[in-house]
Write an enzyme that holds these catalytic residues in place. Structure first.
Site, PDB file in Angstrom:
ATOM      1  N   ASP A  12       0.873  -1.175   0.000  1.00 51.70           N
ATOM      2  CA  ASP A  12       0.000   0.000   0.000  1.00 51.70           C
ATOM      3  C   ASP A  12       0.915   1.230   0.000  1.00 51.70           C
ATOM      4  OD1 ASP A  12      -2.358   1.579   0.332  1.00 51.70           O
ATOM      5  OD2 ASP A  12      -1.932   1.685   2.473  1.00 51.70           O
ATOM      6  N   ASP A  14      -0.069   5.128   0.978  1.00 56.43           N
ATOM      7  CA  ASP A  14      -0.280   6.006   2.139  1.00 56.43           C
ATOM      8  C   ASP A  14      -0.359   5.170   3.410  1.00 56.43           C
ATOM      9  OD1 ASP A  14      -1.749   8.911   0.955  1.00 56.43           O
ATOM     10  OD2 ASP A  14      -1.489   7.191  -0.357  1.00 56.43           O
ATOM     11  N   ASP A 171      -1.732  -1.134   5.816  1.00 54.54           N
ATOM     12  CA  ASP A 171      -2.063  -0.705   7.176  1.00 54.54           C
ATOM     13  C   ASP A 171      -3.563  -0.621   7.434  1.00 54.54           C
ATOM     14  OD1 ASP A 171      -2.166   1.609   5.383  1.00 54.54           O
ATOM     15  OD2 ASP A 171      -2.477   2.808   7.207  1.00 54.54           O
TER      16      ASP A 171
END
Length: 220
Positions: A12, A14, A171
């Site tokens: 991922d 960000d 996250d």
């Protein structure tokens, strides 16, 4: 836990590779100022950053962010963000070294993000290690985005690998859902934008890391 070294690692963006919260927070601050509303601190905004403009605007505007206002507020937010999506953004500590180590170990890496192409491509040139990766799939590359596994399948294909040869690191819950659906080993980046309201223990990631370089410890 020691695992077999993957041939590829997909990340991922960000909250996993880049700490973009300060630039996103800046955009939110400008929009709140325009509407003469109380500001939100960076500390408050950081855990919401993975949820993009909708999450941040909901945090800042509360009930004022609704069906009647969200299109205009989102357009205003994205206009501010587009003008400068990178000057406050930086790698999470250890990411640059991690990518160097992946190169040294002949482990390919790529990016699968729900961030739109416009903003992803504006950001990556400022981070050469990311700009050089062979796989970049954005939120609007396909007609579906995470948690659908299709973006992860495409990224694996761009690397010339099978999905089960790749790990996915993220996250957010949708990252783990997408990785599991794609048949990849999933790694929760616990150092990212995980809020106190999140329930990562229920996401069923295969494993988790508390800092980026810990990823290497999983197979060495």
């Amino acid at each position: 836990m020691t695992l077999r070294r993957p041939r590829g690692v997909l990340f991922d963006l960000d909250g996993t590779l880049l700490d973009t919260a300060a630039d996103l927070h800046h955009a939110l601050t400008q929009v709140l100022n325009t509407h003469r509303l109380p500001l939100v601190s960076l500390e408050q905004a950081r855990p919401v950053a993975s949820h993009g403009s909708a999450g941040l605007l909901s945090l800042g505007f509360g009930s004022k962010f609704n069906a009647d206002t969200q299109a205009d507020l989102r357009a205003a937010f994205l206009s501010v963000y587009a003008a400068d999506p990178y000057s406050r953004t930086q790698y999470f500590d250890g990411i640059s070294e991690l990518l160097t180590q992946l190169d040294a170990q002949d482990v390919q890496y790529g990016i699968v993000t729900n961030k739109p192409t416009q903003f992803t491509q504006a950001l990556l040139p400022h981070f050469p290690q990311l700009a050089a990766c062979r796989a970049v799939v954005c939120g609007d590359t396909l007609d579906v985005a995470k948690p659908h596994p299709a973006p992860l399948y495409l990224a694996a294909e761009q690397l010339g690998l099978e999905p089960n040869e790749c790990w996915y690191v993220g996250d957010a819950e949708r990252d783990i859902q997408a990785g599991r659906a794609a048949g990849m080993l999933t790694v929760l980046a616990h150092y990212g934008y995980v809020s106190e309201q999140d329930t990562p223990a229920l996401w069923q990631a295969d494993t988790e890391i508390q800092y980026p370089l810990q990823l290497l410890d999983l197979w060495t």
